[in-house]
Design an enzyme around this catalytic site. Sequence first.
Site, PDB file in Angstrom:
ATOM      1  N   VAL A 154      56.400  40.199  57.632  1.00 12.68           N
ATOM      2  CA  VAL A 154      55.449  39.199  58.132  1.00 12.68           C
ATOM      3  C   VAL A 154      56.135  37.843  58.167  1.00 12.68           C
ATOM      4  O   VAL A 154      55.885  36.987  57.319  1.00 12.68           O
ATOM      5  CB  VAL A 154      54.203  39.131  57.227  1.00 12.68           C
ATOM      6  CG1 VAL A 154      53.094  38.366  57.919  1.00 12.68           C
ATOM      7  CG2 VAL A 154      53.721  40.505  56.851  1.00 12.68           C
ATOM      8  N   PRO A 155      57.024  37.602  59.129  1.00 13.61           N
ATOM      9  CA  PRO A 155      57.692  36.309  59.176  1.00 13.61           C
ATOM     10  C   PRO A 155      56.684  35.209  59.513  1.00 13.61           C
ATOM     11  O   PRO A 155      55.796  35.423  60.344  1.00 13.61           O
ATOM     12  CB  PRO A 155      58.713  36.466  60.306  1.00 13.61           C
ATOM     13  CG  PRO A 155      58.657  37.890  60.730  1.00 13.61           C
ATOM     14  CD  PRO A 155      57.381  38.468  60.258  1.00 13.61           C
ATOM     15  N   HIS A 156      56.826  34.073  58.817  1.00 17.43           N
ATOM     16  CA  HIS A 156      55.927  32.952  59.103  1.00 17.43           C
ATOM     17  C   HIS A 156      56.586  31.651  58.653  1.00 17.43           C
ATOM     18  O   HIS A 156      57.465  31.677  57.791  1.00 17.43           O
ATOM     19  CB  HIS A 156      54.606  33.137  58.365  1.00 17.43           C
ATOM     20  CG  HIS A 156      54.776  33.332  56.893  1.00 17.43           C
ATOM     21  ND1 HIS A 156      54.805  34.589  56.324  1.00 17.43           N
ATOM     22  CD2 HIS A 156      54.976  32.459  55.878  1.00 17.43           C
ATOM     23  CE1 HIS A 156      55.001  34.463  55.021  1.00 17.43           C
ATOM     24  NE2 HIS A 156      55.105  33.179  54.714  1.00 17.43           N
ATOM     25  N   PRO A 157      56.195  30.545  59.227  1.00 18.37           N
ATOM     26  CA  PRO A 157      56.735  29.258  58.769  1.00 18.37           C
ATOM     27  C   PRO A 157      56.126  28.906  57.411  1.00 18.37           C
ATOM     28  O   PRO A 157      55.009  29.322  57.096  1.00 18.37           O
ATOM     29  CB  PRO A 157      56.258  28.259  59.828  1.00 18.37           C
ATOM     30  CG  PRO A 157      55.589  29.046  60.888  1.00 18.37           C
ATOM     31  CD  PRO A 157      55.272  30.395  60.342  1.00 18.37           C
TER      32      PRO A 157
END
Lengths: 229, 273, 576
Positions: free
Chosen positions: A135-138
């Site tokens: 779950v890539p996220h900033p």
Amino acid sequence: MEVPLFEFAECMNTDPGTVERWIRQGRIPVKRKGDSCIFNREVLEKWAAAHNIRFVMPGKARPGEPEIASDSLVAAMASGGVHYDVPGRSVSEVLRAAADRLEGLPDRESRDILYEKLIDREQMMSTGIGKGVAVPHPRTPLQDKAVDARIGVCFLETPVDFRAVDKKPVDVLFVLVTPSARQHLHLLSRISFCLREDAFLRILNQRPDRERFLKAVAEFENRLDQGVP
Amino acid sequence: MFHVFRNTPHGREALLQTAYFCRKMRVSPVVYIPSHARFLLYMENDVIQVDLDPSYLRSPETAQAHVNAVMAEMGMEPPRFFSPRHFSTPSLPDVPVIFNFMTCPEILSDRKGKTGSGYIGPRVRRIFKAAPFPLLIPPPVFKPFTSIAVMFGGSINAANALRLAVRLKRLSGMPVSLYTAEEGRRGKKYYEKLMGKNALTGVFAQTVSQWHLFPAKHFIENLFLIPHDALVVAGAYGHGAIRRLFRKSTLDVIQTNLPNSLLIVGPDYRQTV
Amino acid sequence: MAAYSKFKRWVGASPQWLGGDDRLLLIAFGALVGSCCGVAAVVLNAGLHAMEGLFAGYRSFWWAFLLPGIGAALSSVFLEKIIREGAGHGVPEVVYSVSRHGGLLRMRSMFSRLVSSSLTIGSGGSAGPEAPVVMSGSAIGSNIARMFSLNERQRIALVGCGSAGAVAGIFNAPIAGLVFTIEVIVGEWTARHVVPIAVASVAGAQISRLLQGNQIPFTHLHFDVAISTTIAAGGLAIVTAAACIMLTRALRQSHHLSGKVPLPLWGRAAIGGCLVGIIGIFLPQVLGEGYHVIQKMVEGSFPGGFALVLILLLAKIAATSLTLGWGGSGGIFAPCLVVGSFSGLMYYRGIDALLPGILQVNEGCFALLGMAGMISGMLQAPLTAIFLIVEITGGYETILPLILVSVISTTICHIFEPASFYFRDLIEKGHYLRPRTDARVLADLQISELIEKDCITVPKNMSMGDFVKVVQQSRRNYFPVLDEATGEFAGMIHLDDIRPYLLDTLLHDTVFLEQIMSAGVETVDIDDDLAEVLDRMDDTGSFSMPVVTNRRFVGMLSKATLLDKYRKELMLQTTD
């Protein structure tokens, strides 16, 4: 204008007792008649501005309160898009490709910013949450408030080692972009709910088309909303 | 409810009345045992000096015990005792007006001596004209009441009286009946319209169980309609000083002719529910 | 009557058509109040002269020393029994009412002091007519404001107008009236206050000139002020400051002493008055307001030498404290002027004896400087002293030493007596609330305005398991516990205290809230003073406290809400 005292106090965002005292002390250009306040709206607004006190006319919504995150996963995924065969052999290559594909970003520049932020976050700690999913996220919400909450679902061409907790290579990404931390948590908890279900993982493995996938997600979300464990 | 205690048998009657009122209306009494012969009431736009006589200052050492005994007799716990925190001058304590009700000290509304004259002192008049709370004028001897009688004359203060009665009914559950002295031939419609104007129609239907209209000409005769065991609630009638010289105010007439407890509401009364 | 209520309504509505501003209105009212106060000042003056005339006939009898006693007793009886106004100094009452009650003053104060002080002073008591006239003027302003249902802020301005008009009227000194009011009564130098008060000063002085003629109270010769005078003024300040401290302490001591005398108030006043009368037999200069004595000193024609002036100085201090401390009615202003001019004169004669000819100026100049030093030290209001002395003597040429003596005297007095004579009691009792100060804001905020009412209360007999469910739905850390039978407040549960047990499911059904709550927590009553409550919070180190009145829980008081409200209040009070 004539407004009941307690309503007027709400407009001033204060206690009725305080308003009563202000009128008595003559600190506010308002007259009192029984249980209601009489005032000239223009004069009062000018006064409120001069004293740096917030005054909102009755009936108007108060600004500044963010809406409670009620967005569903389906809505976020629909606006983020479902993408197949996303290329790349390393984490950075996959993320680059995912950032390029995410729908709804205004221009090239914001895609670059998003990519950098994703990488930044990945360097802190892997977003691979196991079972072949990341779950890539900033780390911080995007500055651009115009972007509403969206999730880009990316099925990868080849599994990539994300140094996930269970050491399994990752083949599905949920790129999570939200305008507020609250929404971020909200969506993340929904994703993690889905991932706990083996049925959901099976569906992911089948790499269904967009329609079927969103329908499945909606089903799971329904179950969550109805509180079925 | 604020009560100034006089440590005499008369003062006991007044305190009994206060205690009864408090128990019925579920308000908590606050008793002031005077330490000085006078005190100041600071209202929103007026300051009123209340002069007590020396009998109020008599034997302060037994006063507190007497108060507690009276309260116990009424089945109530010892009240809170008020001790003035601020003084305008060293011998002049201030009494804040944060109370829901106040019992009028008998010295100001002396009924014993002046029963025939029917006269509410100018000081009492000033208190309820400026007070945000209703003023209870106790009868000379303690008299329990079981119902509420509202004198509804149709003025703004009468509307206040009705509002107060609604509040009292909610607190005590006592039946409310309305008494209107009809001036001229106005008819019931006129008064109903007045209630509508003050947004009281709904309230009226819910709380008032009886409404007696009688011609104002026979006001005194018709006061017999009011039960002997009713708490009379009346709005202050705003007559000027000059008019009072020629005609007794309605309030004076009520006060003279009714031995009941009288609760007076002024124009500044505010409903806090 | 109808016209009056119509006008009242018109006044009430006027801020709208003036663009929400009431300044013009206040100017008009200021003029009205000032004029009334000018009249009051003239009436008091006339009353004084009438009384003096009345008593003068008996001065030659052997029992004349009883006169001040009779006068003081009469004035005490008048105040206590007839008007029934608890006596006080006057000015502190005005400041108190401005601080605490938005300037509400009783109607009877409009005239009571005029009568009582003319009785005291006219019969020979050593006191001044200024404080009484300030009291009357302020009461006039306050009651005019009340008649027109003005709000507190406007009322305070009118109280100021009253005091300014009165001082301007009695001294024929408009600037002193303005400065005195702003410095002592109102304490706020903003245009909103200065403008109407200035107008009132003008009106008061004008009326008094119209009725009494335009005369300066103390005329004098021309002074040639040289540099030596200015330097010597520094030394004079020490003398006046010493006199100030002596007078202040003598007043306080005699007040304490009279409090121990087991006599009714009028009896005490009579004793004090008679003692003054006895002093008066030997030194008649100390009797009355003493303005003719000042006149002589300012002119430089006061007889005697250093020793006589020193004795007079002490005698005047004694007479003043016997008059005022024992229950006579009057002000401190005029005695201050007399004592001040005595000390100025004494200083001059002392210096002149040591170094003859060094002060190249008439001794009247030093009498004048002494007055300024005394007033500024006593009131701790240097500006008032400077303007007052310049105006009542017309001696602008002395301005340099005048300023010097005023400020130094104020400073020295401040070291020994931190609060001025008027404010000492007020400060002690916490009633000295100047605008735009912390104390002011805290006094304005009521606990009832600060209560947070969205607390979830829990019954005493609730089980821990049920409580955990309540906690899940709540956003607060504090839970008041009530006795469900009586509805009374029983105690508090603070989440931090029970956090370790919350998740222990074994305890959920076995423990009841009564067992884990902290009983006997400190509570606040709804009509407590906020400043005191804050002190208590600081002592216990707590950030919030339950508000309980009549053993019932009302809400929570927390510092977080307090900051919010405090800031709002501060913004409101500091921006004009």
